[in-house]
Design a protein around this motif. Structure first.
Motif, PDB file in Angstrom:
ATOM      1  N   PHE A 143      -3.746   1.776  -2.399  1.00  0.00           N
ATOM      2  CA  PHE A 143      -4.291   0.835  -1.418  1.00  0.00           C
ATOM      3  C   PHE A 143      -4.841  -0.424  -2.074  1.00  0.00           C
ATOM      4  CE2 PHE A 143      -7.653   3.900  -2.434  1.00  0.00           C
ATOM      5  CZ  PHE A 143      -8.684   3.056  -2.828  1.00  0.00           C
ATOM      6  N   GLU A 144      -5.250  -0.347  -3.349  1.00  0.00           N
ATOM      7  CA  GLU A 144      -5.808  -1.521  -4.021  1.00  0.00           C
ATOM      8  C   GLU A 144      -4.795  -2.649  -4.158  1.00  0.00           C
ATOM      9  OE1 GLU A 144      -7.232   0.579  -7.536  1.00  0.00           O
ATOM     10  OE2 GLU A 144      -9.231  -0.177  -7.081  1.00  0.00           O
ATOM     11  N   ARG A 145      -3.506  -2.316  -4.143  1.00  0.00           N
ATOM     12  CA  ARG A 145      -2.499  -3.374  -4.213  1.00  0.00           C
ATOM     13  C   ARG A 145      -2.581  -4.286  -2.993  1.00  0.00           C
ATOM     14  NH1 ARG A 145       3.139  -0.982  -4.749  1.00  0.00           N
ATOM     15  NH2 ARG A 145       3.653  -3.016  -5.616  1.00  0.00           N
ATOM     16  N   LEU A 146      -3.068  -3.746  -1.871  1.00  0.00           N
ATOM     17  CA  LEU A 146      -3.220  -4.535  -0.659  1.00  0.00           C
ATOM     18  C   LEU A 146      -4.646  -5.048  -0.497  1.00  0.00           C
ATOM     19  CD1 LEU A 146      -2.257  -5.629   2.066  1.00  0.00           C
ATOM     20  CD2 LEU A 146      -2.625  -3.357   3.037  1.00  0.00           C
TER      21      LEU A 146
ATOM     22  N   ALA B 264       0.816  -1.204   0.000  1.00  0.00           N
ATOM     23  CA  ALA B 264       0.000   0.000   0.000  1.00  0.00           C
ATOM     24  C   ALA B 264       0.855   1.261   0.000  1.00  0.00           C
ATOM     25  CB  ALA B 264      -0.931  -0.011   1.211  1.00  0.00           C
ATOM     26  N   LEU B 265       1.828   1.344   0.907  1.00  0.00           N
ATOM     27  CA  LEU B 265       2.650   2.548   1.006  1.00  0.00           C
ATOM     28  C   LEU B 265       3.477   2.782  -0.254  1.00  0.00           C
ATOM     29  CD1 LEU B 265       3.932   2.448   4.694  1.00  0.00           C
ATOM     30  CD2 LEU B 265       2.443   4.156   3.671  1.00  0.00           C
TER      31      LEU B 265
ATOM     32  N   GLY C 108      -3.085  -3.245   7.905  1.00  0.00           N
ATOM     33  CA  GLY C 108      -2.176  -2.690   6.905  1.00  0.00           C
ATOM     34  C   GLY C 108      -2.716  -1.415   6.293  1.00  0.00           C
ATOM     35  N   VAL C 109      -4.011  -1.398   5.980  1.00  0.00           N
ATOM     36  CA  VAL C 109      -4.626  -0.196   5.413  1.00  0.00           C
ATOM     37  C   VAL C 109      -4.631   0.933   6.435  1.00  0.00           C
ATOM     38  CG1 VAL C 109      -6.805   0.786   4.612  1.00  0.00           C
ATOM     39  CG2 VAL C 109      -6.022  -1.407   3.706  1.00  0.00           C
TER      40      VAL C 109
END
Length: 427
Positions: free
Chosen positions: A212-215, A33-34, A233-234
């Motif tokens: 954030f969509e990657r997570l 996400a980061l 994580g988000v």
């Protein structure tokens, strides 16, 4: 008593192993996400946000945080129900119908192509300031070729890149606060480019929180994490990004002032010059360029995920799904790279960033609407968060500069028409 001690001793290794796996999961989840959030929006997006909000810039950060949190929550629920590539698009198609799905797909793909172009221009202008725009096009194509060959930045490498980003931002913040800003003559009033105050600034800053969509909705199962890991994580990613954006915006406002910041094309480098840190300019520019390479890869991964889902529904040509030996859709990557290279050659990073934000806000408004239908029988607060996310996305999109809204309108009209011509189906 002895039996309890024995049970605790037996369960201790298992509990330690479980906690170790949880720490490793969080350690691999955060960079996903980061790695997308701490990107070009952080290094350049604060200036156009200051153009919209002026000295009230910091008030836009909590607003965009709420919008992103609602969208991330909706994305996580959609990914749990529609596994595989393009979970948001798949949910829109299943819950709202074909036409809204084509709106969502068109805005998502166009927004991500524009994001690739904007990030490439930022890399070129910071790391190679004397280079012509064609260099940014070459950067896009090189990154696309690397991704097509199977390059993925994960684990320790992802953390190293994140630390580089944080080190650059920390250095600029420290310099801005260490030296008092010089007295400067009054700047002329800045003309707002069609944005509406704080909501316009939040719309621009939305670009800085994407990733954030990657997570929450990974395209590949190997990147998928348990629900509790995704949640924390988000939360951690949003908190870190919000704090970093707020501190950097505060530092830039302190050193440059609202008017100079609004007119700056390279706010970090201009702040260094203003704070008598010009000798740091080449080092910081190069570091910014290096820090943004993984962000390019992350945007391409997200674009690829949505496009594969659209192709699965035959709204894109079947040839785009052909895979290379590395298992990547090389024709799809090449088409996206060429489109982004053309945009990078013709469009400055700030207009490209505004257009990308507007397109992706429309996409997330539709995704939140679909999540609201998906969660109709779930907990009330989850359904209401999707409603809030939809409303905020619409408000922020309508507060964007006029050129960004007009470009998005063209995409909304042309995208479904092209999809209908490819699939020869209109409903």
């Amino acid at each position: 008593m002895a039996q309890q001690v024995a049970e605790q001793a037996a369960s201790s290794p298992a509990e330690s192993a479980r906690r170790g796996r949880a720490r490793r999961s969080i350690g691999s989840a955060l960079p996903l996400a980061l790695g997308g959030m701490l990107g070009a929006g952080l290094f350049v997006g604060i200036a156009p946000a200051a153009l919209a909000a002026g000295p009230l810039l910091l008030l836009a950060v909590p607003l965009v945080l709420v919008a992103v949190a609602c969208s991330a929550l909706a994305s996580a629920h959609q990914s749990a129900s529609y596994r595989g590539p393009g979970a948001g698009y798949a949910c829109i198609r299943a819950r709202l119908g074909v036409l809204p799905a084509r709106f969502g797909a068109a805005t998502a793909l166009a927004g991500k192509v524009a994001a690739l172009a904007a990030i490439a221009r930022v890399i070129a202008e910071h790391a190679m300031p004397a280079a012509p725009p064609v260099v940014s096009s070459a950067i896009v194509l090189l990154v696309v070729l690397a991704a097509t060959a199977g390059l993925r930045i994960r684990g320790a490498a992802a953390w190293l890149w994140l630390l580089l980003t944080l080190a650059v931002v920390g250095l600029v913040i420290a310099v801005c606060f260490a030296i008092e800003p010089p007295e400067s003559p009054a700047m002329p009033a800045v003309q707002e480019d069609g944005a509406i105050g704080i909501t316009g600034a939040a719309g621009v800053l939305f670009f800085g929180f994407l990733g954030f969509e990657r997570l929450t909705a990974p395209a590949e199962e190997r990147d998928r994490h348990r629900g509790v890991i995704v949640k924390w994580g988000v939360v951690a990613s949003l908190v870190v990004t919000g704090v970093v954006v707020s501190l950097l915006a505060w530092a830039l406002l302190h050193q440059l002032g609202p008017a100079r910041l609004a007119l700056s094309g390279q706010p970090l480098l201009d702040a260094l010059d203003a704070a008598a840190g010009g000798r740091l300019r080449p080092m910081v520019g190069t570091a910014v360029g290096l820090a943004l390479f993984p962000v390019l890869l992350g945007v391409l991964e997200s674009l690829r995920s949505t496009a594969l889902a659209v192709q699965r529904d035959q709204d894109l040509p079947a040839a785009l799904a052909r895979e290379s030996r590395a298992g990547t859709p090389y024709l799809l990557d090449l088409c996206a790279g060429v489109a982004a290279a053309v945009v990078a050659l013709l469009v400055q990073p700030v207009p490209a960033m505004a257009f990308a934000s507007c397109c992706l806000l429309v996409h997330h408004a539709l995704a939140n609407a679909a999540a609201r239908v998906l969660l109709a029988d779930d907990q009330v607060w989850r359904m209401r968060s999707a409603c809030l996310g939809m409303g905020l996305a619409v408000i922020l999109a309508m507060s964007m500069p006029v050129h960004a809204m007009l470009g998005t309108l063209v995409v909304v009209i042309a995208g479904p028409l092209l999809a209908g011509l490819v699939s020869r189906r209109w409903s």
